[in-house]
Design a protein around this motif. Structure first.
Motif, mmCIF file in Angstrom:
data_model
loop_
_atom_site.group_PDB
_atom_site.id
_atom_site.type_symbol
_atom_site.label_atom_id
_atom_site.label_comp_id
_atom_site.label_asym_id
_atom_site.label_seq_id
_atom_site.Cartn_x
_atom_site.Cartn_y
_atom_site.Cartn_z
ATOM 1 N N PRO A 243 48.759 35.905 57.210
ATOM 2 C CA PRO A 243 47.486 36.519 56.840
ATOM 3 C C PRO A 243 47.053 36.075 55.452
ATOM 4 N N LYS A 244 45.756 35.975 55.270
ATOM 5 C CA LYS A 244 45.263 35.646 53.932
ATOM 6 C C LYS A 244 45.369 36.888 53.046
ATOM 7 N N PRO A 245 45.625 36.709 51.755
ATOM 8 C CA PRO A 245 45.694 37.870 50.863
ATOM 9 C C PRO A 245 44.395 38.649 50.857
ATOM 10 N N CYS A 246 44.506 39.938 50.788
ATOM 11 C CA CYS A 246 43.335 40.819 50.813
ATOM 12 C C CYS A 246 42.724 40.911 49.422
ATOM 13 N N MET A 247 41.787 40.011 49.111
ATOM 14 C CA MET A 247 41.044 40.061 47.849
ATOM 15 C C MET A 247 41.973 40.218 46.650
ATOM 16 N N GLY A 248 43.147 39.570 46.705
ATOM 17 C CA GLY A 248 44.119 39.761 45.634
ATOM 18 C C GLY A 248 44.730 41.146 45.638
ATOM 19 N N GLY A 249 44.631 41.825 46.765
ATOM 20 C CA GLY A 249 45.092 43.215 46.878
ATOM 21 C C GLY A 249 43.896 44.150 46.893
ATOM 22 N N TRP A 250 43.911 45.087 47.815
ATOM 23 C CA TRP A 250 42.813 46.053 47.983
ATOM 24 C C TRP A 250 42.549 46.795 46.671
ATOM 25 N N GLY A 251 41.314 46.748 46.209
ATOM 26 C CA GLY A 251 40.951 47.484 44.999
ATOM 27 C C GLY A 251 41.675 47.023 43.753
ATOM 28 N N MET A 252 41.939 45.714 43.647
ATOM 29 C CA MET A 252 42.684 45.206 42.500
ATOM 30 C C MET A 252 41.906 44.197 41.654
ATOM 31 N N ARG A 253 40.880 43.553 42.218
ATOM 32 C CA ARG A 253 40.186 42.509 41.463
ATOM 33 C C ARG A 253 38.670 42.637 41.473
ATOM 34 N N ARG A 299 45.649 50.516 48.123
ATOM 35 C CA ARG A 299 46.157 49.877 46.910
ATOM 36 C C ARG A 299 47.683 49.829 46.950
ATOM 37 N N GLY A 300 48.211 48.757 46.371
ATOM 38 C CA GLY A 300 49.658 48.664 46.270
ATOM 39 C C GLY A 300 50.310 48.455 47.626
ATOM 40 N N THR A 301 51.511 49.016 47.789
ATOM 41 C CA THR A 301 52.285 48.808 49.014
ATOM 42 C C THR A 301 52.771 50.103 49.653
ATOM 43 N N ASP A 302 52.528 51.248 49.022
ATOM 44 C CA ASP A 302 53.081 52.505 49.541
ATOM 45 C C ASP A 302 52.518 52.873 50.912
ATOM 46 N N TRP A 303 51.326 52.395 51.239
ATOM 47 C CA TRP A 303 50.687 52.719 52.516
ATOM 48 C C TRP A 303 51.277 51.939 53.680
ATOM 49 N N MET A 304 52.054 50.910 53.403
ATOM 50 C CA MET A 304 52.478 49.973 54.435
ATOM 51 C C MET A 304 53.485 50.585 55.410
ATOM 52 N N THR A 305 53.358 50.167 56.669
ATOM 53 C CA THR A 305 54.308 50.535 57.713
ATOM 54 C C THR A 305 54.639 49.280 58.511
ATOM 55 N N GLY A 306 55.475 49.427 59.527
ATOM 56 C CA GLY A 306 55.758 48.323 60.430
ATOM 57 C C GLY A 306 56.349 47.130 59.716
ATOM 58 N N PRO A 307 56.021 45.921 60.161
ATOM 59 C CA PRO A 307 56.645 44.729 59.570
ATOM 60 C C PRO A 307 56.249 44.489 58.117
ATOM 61 N N CYS A 308 55.145 45.090 57.669
ATOM 62 C CA CYS A 308 54.756 44.901 56.256
ATOM 63 C C CYS A 308 55.726 45.613 55.314
#
Length: 375
Positions: A243-253, A299-308
């Protein structure tokens, strides 16, 4: 001792400052491109922010840390107050790039925008020749683009060309690059179609074959070796397995502000229905950036589930695109199906397989596309 926390508990000072603003000043446009990045539900002119609203947005953006802005649309030249909007950005110290179809760009208009403080221009073109460009745009616009290129070149402003690549123009990439060099562009953005909104609706007509992409990559490599305009290749994530990076991270740039003042972490996020995006008419950009639920959602990684969750690439690709995850699965928190590890990867793999098996494209009929028109 820590400072105040955001709505998600993150210390406010831990957030990076946004550096970019996409200012979509209107959704009105003389073109009807079937891959348009605007949402399916377009904002009407009667709902657009006023000149004073945009002046405040740029001032707040600069205070927040924004240093550059794409002034975009639709077609921003359809705003008669565009020089005043650009002047407001200039007063705030924000570098501005006009993103335009070129339709309506005269020497007098560009001189006025340059006097107001415009810093550069990005011109779109749909194909290397008139027939293909006009067909894809759904409008007889190629001649206007030729004239606009002459005007931009004569102005001396930095000049970039943007081309959205897909099944019906990838084979013309050598001629497209030659066109950009002949027109005087110093930078050519080769943006493989990103399948949201209008492009997702037209995915069957736009998906290229893998052979087309392989030839295009070879063309780019050869052209870079030969010199000439800078070539920027936007990754075709359907074909990469990553996957392409999400705008440098959601709500980060970056912050997107739509024509009606809707504020979003990226321009495709209009489509996520439970995001409840804030509006600059109601809240300051500072509050929107630090406190709003929409900007903190992924934002960040705390929301991630599954293979992420636990993936070594999670700080690199940020789980991929939240908007694509929603568009394909109905759940913005799922792993982007463009990732080969996603349980939903078949949603990308199967359409790609169909495109690969399809015959190499001939010139499409206009009926091949669902053109972008207001609903």
């Amino acid at each position: 001792m820590t400072g105040p926390a955001t709505a998600t508990g993150r210390p406010a000072e831990a957030l990076p400052a946004p550096w970019a603003l996409l200012a979509e000043v209107t959704h009105a446009c003389p073109l009807h491109c079937p891959y348009c990045s605007n949402p399916l539900e377009l904002v009407r002119k009667s709902a657009e922010l006023s000149t004073d609203d945009w002046a405040r947005v740029f001032a707040e953006a600069a205070d927040l840390g924004v240093v550059q802005s794409h002034v975009s649309g639709g077609e921003p030249l359809l705003r008669p107050d565009l020089p005043e909007i650009v002047a407001a950005a200039h007063r705030a110290g924000v570098y501005t790039q006009l993103v335009t179809s070129g339709v309506g760009l005269t020497a007098a208009r560009l001189d006025g925008l340059a006097d107001a403080g415009l810093n550069s221009v990005q011109l779109s073109v749909q194909d290397a020749g008139r027939v293909g460009s006009d067909l894809i745009a759904g409008s007889a616009s190629y001649t206007a683009k030729e004239r606009a290129a002459e005007v931009i070149r004569a102005s001396g402003l930095p000049f970039g060309l943007n081309v959205v690549l897909h099944r019906h123009n990838l084979d013309n990439l050598p001629e497209i690059i030659e066109l950009g060099a002949r027109w005087g562009a110093g930078r050519i953005e080769l943006a493989n179609t990103q399948f949201y909104g209008w492009a997702l609706r037209n995915r069957g007509a736009l998906l290229p074959t893998r052979d087309q992409l392989d030839r295009a990559k070879a063309t780019v490599a050869a052209q870079r070796a030969d010199g000439g305009p800078e070539l920027v290749w936007v990754m075709p994530d359907y074909y990469e397995g990553l996957p392409k990076p999400c705008m440098g991270g959601w709500g980060m740039r970056s912050i997107t502000v739509g024509p009606d003042g809707t504020a979003l972490p990226c321009p495709a996020a209009y489509a996520i229905p439970d995001l409840a995006p804030p509006n600059v008419r109601d809240k300051s950009l500072s509050w929107i950036w630090t406190e709003s639920a929409a900007f903190n959602a992924y934002r960040g990684t705390d929301w991630m589930t599954g293979p992420c969750d636990g993936c070594p690439r999670r700080e690199t690709d940020f789980g991929g695109c939240r908007c694509q995850a929603y568009a394909l699965t109905g759940d913005a928190a799922r792993t982007d199906p463009a990732c080969s590890l996603s349980p939903d990867h078949h949603l990308v793999r199967d359409p790609v397989g169909e495109a690969v098996q399809a015959p190499e494209p001939a010139r499409p009929a206009p009926s091949a596309f669902v053109y972008r028109y207001p609903s």
